[in-house]
Design an enzyme around this catalytic site. Structure first.
Site, PDB file in Angstrom:
ATOM      1  N   HIS A   1      -0.900   0.868  16.208  1.00  0.00           N
ATOM      2  CA  HIS A   1      -0.073   1.170  15.413  1.00  0.00           C
ATOM      3  C   HIS A   1       1.216   1.321  15.975  1.00  0.00           C
ATOM      4  O   HIS A   1       1.993   2.059  15.428  1.00  0.00           O
ATOM      5  CB  HIS A   1      -0.425   2.549  14.764  1.00  0.00           C
TER       6      HIS A   1
ATOM      7  N   GLU B   1      -4.499  -6.428   2.592  1.00  0.00           N
ATOM      8  CA  GLU B   1      -3.267  -7.298   3.196  1.00  0.00           C
ATOM      9  C   GLU B   1      -3.320  -8.744   3.171  1.00  0.00           C
ATOM     10  O   GLU B   1      -2.426  -9.370   2.792  1.00  0.00           O
ATOM     11  CB  GLU B   1      -3.222  -7.002   4.808  1.00  0.00           C
TER      12      GLU B   1
ATOM     13  N   GLU C   1       1.089  -1.258   0.105  1.00  0.00           N
ATOM     14  CA  GLU C   1       0.175  -0.018  -0.026  1.00  0.00           C
ATOM     15  C   GLU C   1       0.873   1.373  -0.084  1.00  0.00           C
ATOM     16  O   GLU C   1       1.700   1.311   0.787  1.00  0.00           O
ATOM     17  CB  GLU C   1      -0.856   0.041   1.385  1.00  0.00           C
TER      18      GLU C   1
ATOM     19  N   PHE D   1       2.082  -1.564   8.560  1.00  0.00           N
ATOM     20  CA  PHE D   1       2.527  -1.612   9.982  1.00  0.00           C
ATOM     21  C   PHE D   1       2.471  -3.146  10.546  1.00  0.00           C
ATOM     22  O   PHE D   1       1.521  -3.731   9.983  1.00  0.00           O
ATOM     23  CB  PHE D   1       1.491  -0.794  10.920  1.00  0.00           C
TER      24      PHE D   1
ATOM     25  N   ASP E   1       1.257  -4.271  12.993  1.00  0.00           N
ATOM     26  CA  ASP E   1      -0.006  -4.450  13.687  1.00  0.00           C
ATOM     27  C   ASP E   1      -0.996  -5.080  12.569  1.00  0.00           C
ATOM     28  O   ASP E   1      -2.189  -5.465  13.021  1.00  0.00           O
ATOM     29  CB  ASP E   1      -0.499  -2.992  14.117  1.00  0.00           C
ATOM     30  N   PHE E   2      -0.802  -4.630  11.422  1.00  0.00           N
ATOM     31  CA  PHE E   2      -1.708  -5.143  10.160  1.00  0.00           C
ATOM     32  C   PHE E   2      -1.639  -6.572   9.935  1.00  0.00           C
ATOM     33  O   PHE E   2      -2.335  -7.071   9.030  1.00  0.00           O
ATOM     34  CB  PHE E   2      -1.739  -4.071   8.999  1.00  0.00           C
TER      35      PHE E   2
HETATM   36  C1  LIG Z   1      -5.682  -2.929   7.648  1.00  0.00           C
HETATM   37  C2  LIG Z   1      -5.036  -1.556   7.363  1.00  0.00           C
HETATM   38  N1  LIG Z   1      -4.383  -1.400   6.415  1.00  0.00           N
HETATM   39  C3  LIG Z   1      -3.828  -0.346   6.118  1.00  0.00           C
HETATM   40  C4  LIG Z   1      -3.962   0.678   6.900  1.00  0.00           C
HETATM   41  C5  LIG Z   1      -3.388   1.996   6.745  1.00  0.00           C
HETATM   42  N2  LIG Z   1      -4.283   3.092   6.367  1.00  0.00           N
HETATM   43  C6  LIG Z   1      -4.806   3.802   7.340  1.00  0.00           C
HETATM   44  S1  LIG Z   1      -6.047   5.018   6.727  1.00  0.00           S
HETATM   45  C7  LIG Z   1      -5.705   4.204   4.956  1.00  0.00           C
HETATM   46  C8  LIG Z   1      -6.627   4.679   3.973  1.00  0.00           C
HETATM   47  C9  LIG Z   1      -8.013   4.386   4.254  1.00  0.00           C
HETATM   48  O1  LIG Z   1      -8.683   4.846   3.020  1.00  0.00           O
HETATM   49  P1  LIG Z   1     -10.326   5.096   3.200  1.00  0.00           P
HETATM   50  O2  LIG Z   1     -10.733   3.741   3.540  1.00  0.00           O
HETATM   51  O3  LIG Z   1     -10.595   5.569   1.794  1.00  0.00           O
HETATM   52  O4  LIG Z   1     -10.423   6.244   4.183  1.00  0.00           O
HETATM   53  P2  LIG Z   1     -10.092   7.579   4.181  1.00  0.00           P
HETATM   54  O5  LIG Z   1      -8.768   7.760   4.784  1.00  0.00           O
HETATM   55  O6  LIG Z   1     -10.053   7.969   2.750  1.00  0.00           O
HETATM   56  O7  LIG Z   1     -11.095   8.407   4.962  1.00  0.00           O
HETATM   57  C10 LIG Z   1      -4.781   3.428   4.938  1.00  0.00           C
HETATM   58  C11 LIG Z   1      -4.198   2.608   4.068  1.00  0.00           C
HETATM   59  C12 LIG Z   1      -4.817   0.372   8.074  1.00  0.00           C
HETATM   60  N3  LIG Z   1      -4.970   1.533   9.062  1.00  0.00           N
HETATM   61  N4  LIG Z   1      -5.365  -0.847   8.290  1.00  0.00           N
END
Ligand SMILES: Cc1ncc(C[n+]2csc(CCOP(=O)(O)OP(=O)(O)O)c2C)c(N)n1
Ligand SMILES: [Mg+2]
Lengths: 323, 320
Positions: free
Chosen positions: A129, A60, A29, A83, A85-86
């Site tokens: 995190h 993931e 990602e 992370f 954590d994921f």
């Molecule tokens: C399982 C997981 N994968 C990756 C992340 C890292 N991460 C945090 S927010 C995000 C983007 C989320 O996008 P979206 O669902 O469109 O929400 P937005 O931030 O646009 O509101 C990512 C990849 C995470 N927190 N949890």
């Protein structure tokens, strides 16, 4: 030698191997234009192009699972999980697929894949995190678990991990990313399974890895001023573990303190303590001590978080209890 | 169903509160007063507000890493939220959770969440509990376009649909998941189209038109309360800020940013309120300045609150 940060060194390790072998590719990602959430992959998209540095959806399970499939089919994927954590999200792919496939197939498959992922507290990123989860992976036969604590080891272990024919969980530490060190230029390999004595000493052995290595070294420096000579040993990889190096050091010092950032119960420190108690009981002249995080999730507020993370002071205190 | 005059004025207040709270958070983060990650909801206020205006205190929501707007819309108290952002003892989570983990279970807020997509199955469980207990409560699950690509999305929508659970899945399509545009992450233009795979209704609405959001949610909530099962609502919107504070958003086109700023949901609602003669512009401006003062009070409360005690690290791990 060149001065590089830990992040740059890990990136350089990936770059060397990507130049050397077209079967190596990197995905995860935001690893492309964005350069990874922590900037570790910055510039690789520009250098190697969208065919070999690939952004994925938030997925993931498919990231880890597709590494298994691609590796079984002959590629050498480097997958980033943003992370550690994921990793819970893709645990089946790691636990039941990557780790066991070769064994279940009677040795007929090879899975040369690396999952890179950062661990560690220190940014007030709170309970989901900030974790340090190496012990999960060490409990799964079939995986190698690598945790560099310096820039040079970051590069050398990355290259070795990519060339390894087994799944390697490569755990980086977020706080170390900006830490600078001297790093060999060009191709550089650090063998997986070989510990490194980062400071020699005679009175006590401190085993520490990842970020805790630098805290152990700082503690050793303070202890030296008080007349205690601490040897600091970095196993660098937990599986395989260089237990000979640990036993040899304990033979010299007679005392052992193990430091890790992960929570105490079922942490890898318990495993090292068990090995030394079992195979080196006669070498010890004091109980084995562990310095770890407490058995709680990681708190958000900076005052709580800094109380939570094992510190130099706590290491010094644990060492002094042995004298 | 269209919102009534009172509902619409409440909606205006809620959207203005989110706007003021988040704008303040921008300032506070820049001044180094907020530790950790802060993901802001600026520009997306109409989504949480239009949906939650259909809910009561007995209904549940699950939120995301970008949760401040959902919490405020569901009745969260801004002083306790602000204190949590500061990591203070008086905060919603005693300083243990921070922005990404604020919850108020008494208000039906089952937490912001640091794991993308994690709220989806949790919402299914909360909806199951409502059905099991034979209440007519519903659960709203907020999640992003990015989260709709996680496996949890498929499993949750499928389970909710076969069990006819009272849950409303609200996809907040702000077109990006961090640096990844929707176009590079999925091959459908409308996330709402994915509803067909579960045999449930899917509707796409302009997420910057709070009345459109309200109406779509009103239908879905009624359907859920009747026992007819889930709905997927996609709200198209845009996050004004970076993914988190500190992200310069190099991956966004400036012209897209500009055109979306022009679709600001709050002036659109104000024009509507004035047009319908529900309020005059000076009245609305006065409300907004009162709200700003409330946010300042919340900041003062947070700043004057004590830090957590170190011993608190060890508590709250298990229930007694
Ligand atoms: C399982 C997981 N994968 C990756 C992340 C890292 N991460 C945090 S927010 C995000 C983007 C989320 O996008 P979206 O669902 O469109 O929400 P937005 O931030 O646009 O509101 C990512 C990849 C995470 N927190 N949890
Ligand atoms: Mg999004």
């Amino acid at each position: 030698m060149a001065e590089m940060t830990y992040a740059e060194a890990i990136r350089d390790g990936m770059r060397q191997e990507m130049k050397r072998d077209r079967n190596v590719y990197l995905y995860g990602e935001d690893v492309g234009i964005f350069g990874g959430c922590f900037g570790v992959t910055a510039g690789l998209f520009q250098e190697f192009g969208p065919e070999r540095v690939i952004d994925t959806p938030i997925t993931e399970t498919a990231i880890a699972g597709s590494a298994v499939g691609a590796a079984a089919a002959g590629l050498r994927p480097i997958a980033e999980i943003m992370f550690v954590d994921f990793m819970g999200v893709c645990m089946d792919e790691i636990l039941n697929q990557a780790a066991k496939m070769r064994y279940m197939f009677g040795g007929k498959a090879k899975l040369p894949m690396v999952i890179r992922t950062p661990c560690g507290a220190g940014f007030s990123a709170a309970a989901q995190h900030s974790q340090t989860l190496e012990a999960w992976f060490t409990h799964i036969p079939g995986l190698k678990v690598v945790m560099p604590g310096t820039a040079a080891d970051g590069k050398g272990l990355m290259e070795a991990a990519i060339r390894d024919d087994n799944p390697v969980i490569f755990i980086e530490h977020k706080v170390l990313l900006g830490a600078k060190g001297e790093v060999p230029e060009g191709e550089y390999l650090v063998p997986i399974g070989k510990a490194d004595i980062k400071r020699e000493g005679t009175d006590v052995t401190i085993v520490a890895w990842s970020l805790m290595l630098s805290k152990a070294l700082a503690a050793a420096e303070s202890l030296a001023q008080e007349g205690i000579s601490a040897e600091v040993l970095d196993p660098r990889s937990l599986v395989p573990l260089d237990k000979e190096a640990i036993l040899n050091s304990v033979k010299k010092t007679g005392k052992l303190v193990i430091v890790h950032e992960a929570v105490r119960t079922s942490g890898f420190g318990g495993e090292i303590a068990a090995i030394v108690a079992d195979e080196g009981f006669d070498l010890l002249d004091a109980p084995i001590k562990r310095v770890t995080a407490p058995d709680t999730p990681i708190p958000f507020s900076p005052v709580l978080e800094s109380a939570y993370i094992p510190s130099e002071e706590k290491i010094i205190k644990a060492v002094k209890e042995l004298f | 169903m269209e919102p009534t005059k009172d509902q619409l004025l409440d909606i205006f207040k809620t959207m203005s509160t989110i706007r003021a709270f988040e704008s303040k958070a921008v300032e506070l983060f820049a001044a180094g007063k907020l530790p950790g990650f802060v993901h802001l909801y600026l520009g997306e206020e109409a989504v949480a507000t239009g949906v939650c205006a259909n809910l009561t205190i007995k209904d549940y929501i699950t939120s995301t890493h970008r949760g401040h707007g959902h919490l405020i819309a569901k009745g969260g108290k801004i002083d306790l939220m602000m204190a949590e952002l500061f990591g203070k003892k008086t905060g919603y989570c005693k300083g243990k959770g921070g922005s990404m983990h604020i919850a108020d279970v008494d208000l039906g807020i089952l937490g912001a969440n640091g794991i993308v997509g994690a709220g989806q199955p949790i919402s299914v469980g909360a909806a199951f509990a409502c059905k099991y207990r034979k209440t007519d409560s519903v659960t709203v699950c907020f999640f992003g376009d990015g989260a709709s690509n996680r496996g949890t999305f498929h499993e949750s929508l499928n389970m909710a649909s076969v069990w006819k659970l009272p849950v409303i899945f609200v996809a907040e399509n702000n077109m990006y998941g961090i640096s990844n545009s929707q176009k590079t992450s999925m091959n459908v233009a409308d996330i709402a189209d994915r509803a067909a795979a579960y045999g449930i209704p899917g509707v796409a609405v302009d997420g910057n038109d709070v009345i459109a959001v309200f109406e779509a949610a009103s239908e879905a909530v009624k359907r859920a309360r009747r026992g007819d099962g889930p709905t997927l609502i996609e709200c198209k919107t845009w996050r004004w800020r970076g993914h988190f504070e500190g992200d310069p958003s190099v991956y966004k086109k400036p012209e897209d940013q500009e055109s979306w700023l022009k679709k600001d949901p709050i002036p659109r609602l104000e024009a509507k309120l004035v047009d319908l003669k529900y309020a005059t512009q000076p009245e609305l401006d006065k409300i907004k300045s009162e709200i700003k003062a409330q946010v300042e009070d919340a900041v003062k409360f947070a700043e004057e609150s004590a830090l957590p005690d170190i011993e608190d690290v060890l508590t709250d791990v298990y229930a007694n």
